[in-house]
Design a protein around this motif. Structure first.
Motif, PDB file in Angstrom:
ATOM      1  N   TYR A  51      81.482  17.621 -22.504  1.00 49.26           N
ATOM      2  CA  TYR A  51      82.639  17.007 -21.831  1.00 49.26           C
ATOM      3  C   TYR A  51      82.156  15.793 -21.045  1.00 49.26           C
ATOM      4  N   GLY A 104      85.569  13.475 -15.422  1.00 51.27           N
ATOM      5  CA  GLY A 104      87.003  13.234 -15.282  1.00 51.27           C
ATOM      6  C   GLY A 104      87.864  13.880 -16.335  1.00 51.27           C
ATOM      7  N   GLN A 105      87.232  14.407 -17.395  1.00 56.87           N
ATOM      8  CA  GLN A 105      87.988  15.047 -18.481  1.00 56.87           C
ATOM      9  C   GLN A 105      88.549  16.392 -18.020  1.00 56.87           C
ATOM     10  N   LYS A 106      89.756  16.730 -18.487  1.00 58.56           N
ATOM     11  CA  LYS A 106      90.337  18.030 -18.163  1.00 58.56           C
ATOM     12  C   LYS A 106      89.492  19.106 -18.844  1.00 58.56           C
ATOM     13  N   GLY A 129      84.055  21.594 -11.208  1.00 58.82           N
ATOM     14  CA  GLY A 129      85.254  20.811 -11.463  1.00 58.82           C
ATOM     15  C   GLY A 129      86.470  21.682 -11.716  1.00 58.82           C
ATOM     16  N   ASP A 167      89.737  20.807  -9.137  1.00 58.98           N
ATOM     17  CA  ASP A 167      91.025  20.249  -9.553  1.00 58.98           C
ATOM     18  C   ASP A 167      91.245  20.366 -11.062  1.00 58.98           C
ATOM     19  N   ASN A 227      89.313  19.122 -13.365  1.00 57.94           N
ATOM     20  CA  ASN A 227      88.700  18.013 -14.088  1.00 57.94           C
ATOM     21  C   ASN A 227      87.190  18.019 -13.891  1.00 57.94           C
TER      22      ASN A 227
END
Length: 604
Positions: free
Chosen positions: A43, A46-48, A83, A87, A89
Motif C-alpha cells: 500500500y 494515504g491510501q485507504k 493508520g 483514520d 488511511n
C-alpha cells in the motif's frame, strides 16, 4: 500452508497466542493469504487500508511519506495498524523487500477483535508508553543522547593544553567553562583554521580562538531540534546547556551513530553482512539501541521484543551462513530458542539458550552434519555478544540436538517423573520458540505436551514449587532485602529476584490453562481471559511486572549512557523515594501472588 499450519503459526505469534484455540480459529477464518513478489508495494501513504497485515515469511520495507526508511519487518510482525486505527488511511508506505507471504486481517473483523479481545486491545491500541516509536531519533530527548561527562577547560587554559586535552580524550570539541557556566566552544576546525593556518602562538589562552556564547539546546529538546539547529546554522557541534551549565555535547557523529543504531538500519546491515565479523560489528550497537528505545519511553515489552528481534535475525543469518559453508541440511530441522530469547524478553544482558529439533529420518551421518551446524551458529552467536550459556543449554550439547522422537521422550519423562532436575529442564523448555527451519517439527514435538502436563497433578505441584524458589527481595518488614556481601553488596538482583518470579508465575498460569503463549505478558493476559487468575489479581500482577521490568531496563540504559556495561544489579538508594516506594509495592504484589498460588496448590 494448510489450516492446521496457519493455526500453529498463529499459536506462536503475539497477540494470537493469547487467545484460546476456538477464538484463534475464528480469527484464522477471516485472514486472507497474499503472496507478494519482491519490489511490489502493499500500500502507499494515504491510501485507504483494507485491514492490517501479518508477515508469515519474507521481509517488508516501511517508509514514511517522504520516502525515509522507518523499519524493515520480518516474520510475525504486523503493519498498517497505526493508520487503520487512526483514520483508516495508511500512515506509511509498505513494499515487499523480498518475496513475502502475508495474511490480511480485514478491517471489519480486525476492529471487532480489538474490541472483543482484551489481549488484542492491549496489543494494537497501545497508547502512551506502549506505542511503537516510528520516529526514533526525532522524538528522542537530547538528555537521552548524552554519553560521558562533558569535557571542559577554563578560558585561560593555553591553546596547547586545550589541544592536548582534546587529543587525549579523543574528542572533536571542548566546552569552555568559567565559574560553572558555559562561555565558549572550541572545535578541531577552530584549531586548524585559527591556530595552525594563521600560525597563532599555542601558548595564548583558548579564549582567543573559542566561539563565544555558542548556539545551544536544553536537555529537554528533541532530536529533531538538534537536526534543525545544525542544518539552519551549518554547525556540527551543539552544546547542551541547562540554566547556563554545560551538560554535554551533541555532534554530527553522534547523530550518525544514533541513526545507525535504529532497528531498521541494524536489520539492513545484518542482511548485507557476509561474515560473522561484520555481524558482530552490527550487534556491538545493541547497548546504544537499548538506550535509545528506553529513552523513547517505550513499554518494556516493546523494548525487549525489538532487542530479541535482532537476536532472531542474527540466528537466522548464521544458519544460512552455516548452510552455505556445509551444504543444505540433509533432512528437515527446526532451530528453537528458549530462555529470554524464546519468550521475546531479551535485555542488554543476554546469553544464548537454544536447541535443535531434527526429523526422525536423520541418519548418524546426518546428525554429524547438525553437530557442525550447531557449533557454527553457537560460536557465531558468542562472537556477536550472545555469550555461551553457562549451563550448556545449547544446540552444541548432544542432549539438546536430537530427533523429534527423542524430544517427545524428554517431555514425557520430565512430566511423568518430575524430580528437581526434570522441573528445571521443563521450565526452560516450556519457553521454546521456533526461530528457523521447519516449524512443523516444533509443533509435532509439543503436540499434546501441554494437555499431558496439565493433567498430571504431581507435575503441576512440582512446577509450582519450582516457581516459588525465586522470591522478591523484601525484608521482614517489607523493606528491601539487598545482597549482603560480595561484588554486588547492597544491591537488588533485578533479574533473579525481580522479573524471574513473574516469569515463573506466568509459566505456571500457562501450564494450568494449557496456554500456548511463551511471552510472559501474553501468558498473564491469556490467563486473565481464561479465568486462571482473577481480573484484579492479573491486573495487579501486570502492573507490578511493568514497574519491575521498566526499572530494570532504565537501570541498564543509564549504565550504557554512562559508559558502563549493563547488568541486573540495582542499588535501591539510586532511585528517587517515589520510585523506590512503587518498586517495593510491586514486589509486595508479586509475593502476594506467589502466596495465592501456593495456597491454591495446597488446597487441590
Amino acid at each position: 500452508m494448510d489450516s492446521s499450519d496457519i493455526q500453529k503459526f498463529l499459536a506462536t505469534t503475539h497477540p494470537y497466542d493469547g487467545l484460546d484455540s476456538d477464538a484463534r480459529n475464528a480469527v484464522m477464518q477471516t485472514l486472507v493469504r497474499c503472496d507478494v513478489p519482491a519490489g511490489i508495494e502493499v500500500y502507499q501513504f494515504g491510501q485507504k487500508l483494507d485491514g492490517v497485515w501479518l508477515i508469515q515469511s519474507g521481509t517488508v520495507e516501511v517508509t514514511d511519506r517522504s520516502g525515509a526508511l522507518v523499519s524493515i519487518l520480518g516474520s510475525r510482525n504486523h503493519f498498517g495498524e497505526r493508520g487503520l486505527l487512526r483514520d483508516g488511511n495508511a500512515a506509511t508506505t509498505a513494499k515487499a523487500a523480498t518475496d513475502v507471504v502475508l495474511y490480511l486481517f480485514p478491517a471489519e473483523p480486525f476492529l471487532k477483535a480489538v474490541q472483543d479481545f482484551p489481549t488484542f486491545n492491549r496489543y494494537f491500541s497501545r497508547g502512551g508508553t506502549r506505542g511503537l516509536s516510528q520516529d526514533g531519533l526525532m522524538t528522542l530527548q537530547v538528555s537521552e543522547m548524552l554519553g560521558h561527562e562533558p569535557v571542559t577547560c577554563s578560558p585561560d587554559t593555553s591553546i596547547r593544553e586545550a589541544a592536548r586535552i582534546m587529543r587525549d580524550e579523543r574528542i572533536s570539541s571542548l566546552g569552555i567553562v568559567d565559574r560553572g557556566l558555559l562561555v565558549g566552544l572550541v572545535t578541531v576546525r577552530d584549531m586548524n583554521g585559527k591556530v595552525v593556518a594563521d600560525g597563532l602562538d599555542p601558548n595564548k589562552p583558548i579564549s582567543e580562538v573559542m566561539t563565544k556564547n555558542p548556539i545551544s539546546l536544553a536537555p529537554s529538546a528533541l532530536g529533531s531540534d538538534v537536526m534543525h539547529k545544525m542544518i539552519d546554522h551549518k554547525i556540527g557541534h551543539l552544546p547542551v546547556v541547562e540554566n547556563g551549565h554545560f551538560k554535554g555535547m551533541i555532534t554530527q557523529t553522534d547523530l550518525t551513530r544514533f541513526m545507525a543504531t535504529s532497528q531498521a538500519q541494524m536489520i539492513a546491515d545484518l542482511g548485507r553482512a557476509t561474515s560473522v565479523q561484520e555481524m558482530s560489528a552490527v550487534t556491538a550497537r545493541l547497548p546504544e539501541f537499548l538506550m535509545q528505545l528506553v529513552g523513547n519511553h517505550l513499554a518494556h515489552d516493546v523494548v525487549t521484543r525489538k532487542v530479541t528481534d535482532v537476536a532472531d535475525i542474527v540466528t537466522q543469518r548464521l544458519i544460512k551462513m552455516a548452510e552455505h559453508k556445509l551444504g543444505s541440511a540433509p533432512v528437515a530441522f527446526c532451530w528453537a530458542a528458549c530462555g529470554s530469547q524464546g519468550r521475546g524478553e531479551q535485555t542488554g544482558v543476554s546469553d544464548q539458550d537454544n536447541c535443535l529439533i531434527i526429523h526422525d529420518s536423520a541418519t548418524d551421518d546426518d546428525m554429524r552434519y547438525f553437530e557442525q551446524l550447531a557449533h557454527f551458529v553457537c560460536d557465531g552467536l558468542n562472537h556477536c555478544g550472545y555469550v555461551y550459556c553457562p549451563g550448556d543449554m545449547m544446540a552444541t550439547a548432544d542432549r539438546w540436538r536430537q530427533r523429534v522422537s527423542v524430544w517427545q521422550g524428554y517431555f514425557a519423562k520430565w512430566i511423568n517423573t518430575p524430580d528437581d532436575t526434570a522441573q528445571m529442564l521443563a521450565s526452560v523448555m516450556f519457553d521454546l520458540r521456533p526461530i528457523a527451519g521447519d516449524e512443523r517439527l516444533f509443533t509435532s514435538m509439543r503436540d499434546g505436551v501441554a494437555e499431558m502436563a496439565a493433567k498430571n497433578s504431581i507435575f503441576v505441584a512440582h512446577m509450582i514449587g519450582n516457581a516459588l524458589k525465586h522470591t522478591p527481595p523484601l525484608s521482614l518488614f517489607r523493606g528491601f532485602a539487598t545482597i549482603k556481601s560480595g561484588e554486588h553488596r547492597n544491591s537488588l538482583d533485578m533479574k533473579h529476584n525481580g522479573v524471574v518470579p513473574i516469569v515463573d508465575l506466568g509459566r505456571v498460569y500457562a501450564l494450568r490453562g494449557q496456554i500456548d503463549a511463551v511471552n510472559t505478558r501474553a501468558r498473564i493476559d491469556a490467563a486473565i481471559e481464561a479465568g486462571t487468575i482473577s481480573d484484579t489479581g492479573g491486573a495487579d500482577l501486570l502492573a507490578a511486572y511493568d514497574t519491575i521490568a521498566t526499572v530494570r531496563l532504565e537501570h541498564q540504559a543509564a549504565q550504557v549512557r554512562s559508559g558502563s556495561k549493563p547488568d541486573n544489579y540495582l542499588v535501591p538508594s539510586s532511585l528517587p523515594a517515589f520510585e523506590r516506594s512503587h518498586l517495593r509495592d510491586a514486589f509486595v504484589i508479586v509475593r502476594t501472588m506467589q502466596s495465592a498460588l501456593s495456597s491454591s496448590s495446597a488446597a487441590r
